[in-house]
Design an enzyme around this catalytic site. Structure first.
Site: not given
Length: 186
Positions: A145, A159
């Site tokens: 991330d 995401d």
């Protein structure tokens, strides 16, 4: 025609038992689904490669003052880092989502649904790739991330694709548009 197919409105055959006239249109929707999925997957994969190479183990980069930074984070869990001990479960769920989307694709006659499912598929593949191939091991890998808005969870492009696809599915459902291209009013 099977009762279940009549109920959910899948146009495998018309009421008289013949193939529907819009069969070629359905194939184009499958191409759209996979084109969107490939685009989402490639963007996610390339962004993660760059983040790991250029940003991991370095100071975060401020993009918009304190409102948005890029910062490499390895997330073995789900959203907001929850469920770190269940990485294998998240891997299985992502694989199941991929299978369901691929099975649904053969009955897909709606371009908006193709886009939504393509976003879901590309995002699921992006995070599944991390879970399979990144450390600490196969089916236990941590997702990379890097997009860090202020006062929010750190996330990635996969995401974002999943959330956008999910929101689009909700909107299409509220509008009454089904994946087979039919519109219903409830």
């Amino acid at each position: 025609m099977a009762e279940a197919e009549r109920t959910i409105g899948t146009p495998d055959v018309d009421d008289d038992g013949t193939a529907p006239a819009e069969q070629p249109r359905g194939r184009r929707r499958i191409v759209a689904l996979f084109a969107v999925a490939v685009a989402a997957y490639v963007l996610d994969l390339v962004s993660k490669i760059i983040v790991v190479e250029k940003l991991e183990h370095r100071e975060p980069i401020q993009v918009v003052g304190d409102l948005l930074t890029f910062q490499a984070v390895r997330n073995p869990g789900a959203a907001f880092g929850m469920g770190e001990a269940f990485t294998f479960v998240f891997t299985f769920i992502a694989a199941a989502v991929i299978v369901v989307i691929i099975r649904l694709a053969r009955k897909l006659y709606s371009l908006p649904w193709a886009i939504a499912l393509g976003l879901l598929l590309g995002g699921a593949l992006g995070n599944l790739t991390d879970r399979i191939f990144r450390s600490p091991g196969v089916f236990e890998g941590a997702v990379v991330d890097f997009i860090a808005p202020a006062h929010f969870a750190v996330f990635n492009l996969a995401d974002s694709a999943i959330v956008c696809g999910g929101v689009l599915i909700v909107l299409l459902s509220f509008r009454g548009l089904d994946p087979d291209g039919t519109v219903h009013k409830d």
